[in-house]
Design an enzyme around this catalytic site. Structure first.
Site, PDB file in Angstrom:
ATOM      1  N   ILE A  50      27.265  -8.634 -18.642  1.00  0.00           N
ATOM      2  CA  ILE A  50      28.763  -8.433 -17.413  1.00  0.00           C
ATOM      3  C   ILE A  50      27.614  -8.563 -15.876  1.00  0.00           C
ATOM      4  CG2 ILE A  50      30.656  -7.472 -19.348  1.00  0.00           C
ATOM      5  CD1 ILE A  50      29.721  -5.385 -18.430  1.00  0.00           C
TER       6      ILE A  50
ATOM      7  N   TYR B  27      27.304   9.254 -12.081  1.00  0.00           N
ATOM      8  CA  TYR B  27      28.125   9.052 -12.881  1.00  0.00           C
ATOM      9  C   TYR B  27      29.249   8.990 -12.320  1.00  0.00           C
ATOM     10  CZ  TYR B  27      31.390   8.313 -16.988  1.00  0.00           C
ATOM     11  OH  TYR B  27      32.870   7.867 -17.288  1.00  0.00           O
TER      12      TYR B  27
END
Length: 287
Positions: A33, A121
């Site tokens: 991806i 994150y």
């Protein structure tokens, strides 16, 4: 008609497959991806009519030293999926996180509250949201969630059960507040969203609010009740400052689910203790 799940081994993907075995789950060996060419080729060849992105870089602490890897999976890859969805008018459901917020609001976060991530994150997931809305506004649904667990993979519930069987006592953080989410319940929301072409940004967690300490106590109680644990051990509340980690966590990340309840007709929301009981029963049967 082919609905593709990006991700194969994660707990959400496995719960999705249990709900609908016609879903095509693609893992790293099936699709890259981070490559627009791979995304366009693989998805076009499978005549995709819907996409659920259940793939993510979720190593919160490692992300602090692996910024590039986190952004590749959580942002650059999402851009590739978004462009494909837009060009082919295919609904794309993308799972995001409470970590896009800083956690100091003190009341449930609304879907349109300012994104203020406090770690790599969270920043990578926030960037993933940004590119998704930039390139596929009319064909995308973002579902922010938190504290996901299930019978599969590694998660807080399974870790607690293991440690409670091994340790004489535990100290669990009691000053981080949020809402646990069963991956099974989240999977139902993702399927509804892709099948009904739900658009926009929504929040989903199980109902109720707790600390990690409260969550751990409930896990132990149900673990003993269902025979996964032989006995209870002392579980003591500790502060975040007593358990330093490379990445800072939001201290309060409860998500307001009002928009979801309006957009998802007939959706049944359950309390996190009810969902936890169901998962403990599942773990009991596989013990």
């Amino acid at each position: 008609m082919t609905i593709v799940v990006i991700g194969k081994s994660g707990q959400l993907a496995q719960e999705l497959k249990l709900l609908d075995d016609s879903l095509l789950c693609l893992g790293r060996d099936d699709i890259d991806i981070t490559s627009a060419e791979s995304v366009n080729s693989i998805l076009s060849n499978n005549n995709v009519t819907g996409i659920i992105n259940a793939s993510a870089y979720t190593a919160v602490d490692k992300a602090e030293s692996e910024r590039q890897q986190a952004f590749e999976i959580n942002a650059a890859a999402v851009e590739n999926l978004a462009k494909y969805a837009n060009q082919n008018a295919v609904p794309l459901v993308h799972v995001s996180t409470d970590y896009v917020f800083c956690g100091d609001k003190g009341s449930p976060y609304q879907v349109d509250d300012k994104l203020e991530p406090i770690g790599v994150y969270g920043a990578s997931k926030a960037e993933g949201e940004r590119v998704l809305l930039q390139y596929a506004t009319k064909h995308s649904c973002i579902i922010r969630t938190s504290w996901v667990y299930s019978q599969f993979g590694n998660n807080f519930v399974k870790t607690m059960l293991r440690l409670m069987a091994e340790k004489p006592e535990l100290g669990i953080i009691d000053d981080q507040i949020g809402s646990p989410t069963s991956a099974s319940a989240l999977a139902k929301v993702c399927l509804y969203a892709v099948n009904h072409n739900v658009n926009g940004v929504h929040h989903f967690t199980d109902t109720g609010v707790c600390s990690w300490y409260d969550f751990a106590l409930a896990i132990q109680e149900l673990g003993v009740k269902n025979g996964i644990l032989d006995k209870s051990i002392p579980v003591k509340p500790i502060s975040t400052s007593a358990y330093p980690t490379p990445a800072k966590r939001p201290s309060y990340s409860v998500l307001d689910k009002s928009s979801l309840q309006l957009a998802f007709d007939g959706l049944e929301l359950k309390h996190w203790r009810v969902e936890l009981s169901d998962v403990i029963h599942q773990l009991t049967s596989t013990k």
